[in-house]
Design a protein around this motif. Structure first.
Motif, mmCIF file in Angstrom:
data_model
loop_
_atom_site.group_PDB
_atom_site.id
_atom_site.type_symbol
_atom_site.label_atom_id
_atom_site.label_comp_id
_atom_site.label_asym_id
_atom_site.label_seq_id
_atom_site.Cartn_x
_atom_site.Cartn_y
_atom_site.Cartn_z
ATOM 1 N N HIS A 1 21.643 21.389 27.891
ATOM 2 C CA HIS A 1 20.817 21.130 28.872
ATOM 3 C C HIS A 1 19.260 20.905 28.675
ATOM 4 N N GLY A 2 18.859 19.892 29.624
ATOM 5 C CA GLY A 2 17.527 19.331 29.190
ATOM 6 C C GLY A 2 17.461 17.934 28.655
ATOM 7 N N MET A 3 18.707 17.556 27.883
ATOM 8 C CA MET A 3 18.795 16.339 27.417
ATOM 9 C C MET A 3 19.120 15.238 28.123
ATOM 10 N N THR A 4 18.489 14.015 27.621
ATOM 11 C CA THR A 4 19.039 12.874 28.444
ATOM 12 C C THR A 4 20.616 12.466 28.182
ATOM 13 N N LEU A 5 21.302 11.558 28.928
ATOM 14 C CA LEU A 5 22.664 11.217 28.653
ATOM 15 C C LEU A 5 22.827 10.631 27.319
ATOM 16 N N SER A 6 21.758 9.544 26.909
ATOM 17 C CA SER A 6 21.816 8.905 25.617
ATOM 18 C C SER A 6 21.687 9.906 24.415
ATOM 19 N N ALA A 7 21.009 11.079 24.642
ATOM 20 C CA ALA A 7 20.746 11.831 23.610
ATOM 21 C C ALA A 7 21.830 12.955 23.487
ATOM 22 N N ALA A 8 22.316 13.467 24.618
ATOM 23 C CA ALA A 8 23.515 14.418 24.650
ATOM 24 C C ALA A 8 24.961 13.932 23.960
ATOM 25 N N HIS A 9 25.323 12.469 24.528
ATOM 26 C CA HIS A 9 26.557 12.101 24.118
ATOM 27 C C HIS A 9 26.742 12.067 22.585
ATOM 28 N N PRO A 10 26.012 11.498 21.783
ATOM 29 C CA PRO A 10 26.308 11.738 20.086
ATOM 30 C C PRO A 10 26.363 13.228 19.759
ATOM 31 N N ARG A 11 25.397 14.065 20.387
ATOM 32 C CA ARG A 11 25.432 15.346 20.117
ATOM 33 C C ARG A 11 26.809 16.047 20.154
ATOM 34 N N LEU A 12 27.091 15.868 21.492
ATOM 35 C CA LEU A 12 28.353 16.395 21.905
ATOM 36 C C LEU A 12 29.697 15.869 21.105
#
Length: 106
Positions: free
Chosen positions: A16-27
């Motif tokens: 939470h608090g991340m952008t879609l472009s930052a969250a996708h590779p992390r997930l």
């Protein structure tokens, strides 16, 4: 047990608090790593989303991560290792988090 919050996730990631472009590779990395470590139940925290509207010409969807994460989990390469996705129990975040049940490693 899962629906009543009686099972404890073996790992968790907070997006939470991340952008879609930052969250996708992390997930992606988190799910693949958890599966390779033999984990079966992980918690993905998305947050519930912001209620404010920026006032731009295009309406912004409330809780973009909350809506996008299940979609990402249902697409390759994650779809081969994700068995089930369910909203978490209130004790683990309720509507702002998901339980992700992973297939057994071969």
């Amino acid at each position: 047990k899962l629906k009543r919050g009686k099972m404890s996730p073996e790992a968790r990631i907070d997006l939470h608090g991340m952008t879609l472009s930052a969250a996708h590779p992390r997930l992606l990395g988190f799910i693949l790593r958890s599966h390779s470590e033999g984990k079966r139940l992980v918690l993905v925290i998305t947050g519930k989303g912001k209620m404010k509207d920026e006032g731009g010409p295009i309406p912004v969807r409330h809780g973009v991560l909350r809506h996008q994460v299940p979609h990402w989990l249902s697409m390759p390469p994650l779809s081969q290792i994700v068995l089930q996705v369910a909203q978490s129990h209130q004790s683990h975040g309720g509507g702002g988090a998901y339980y992700v049940y992973l297939r057994r490693t071969r």
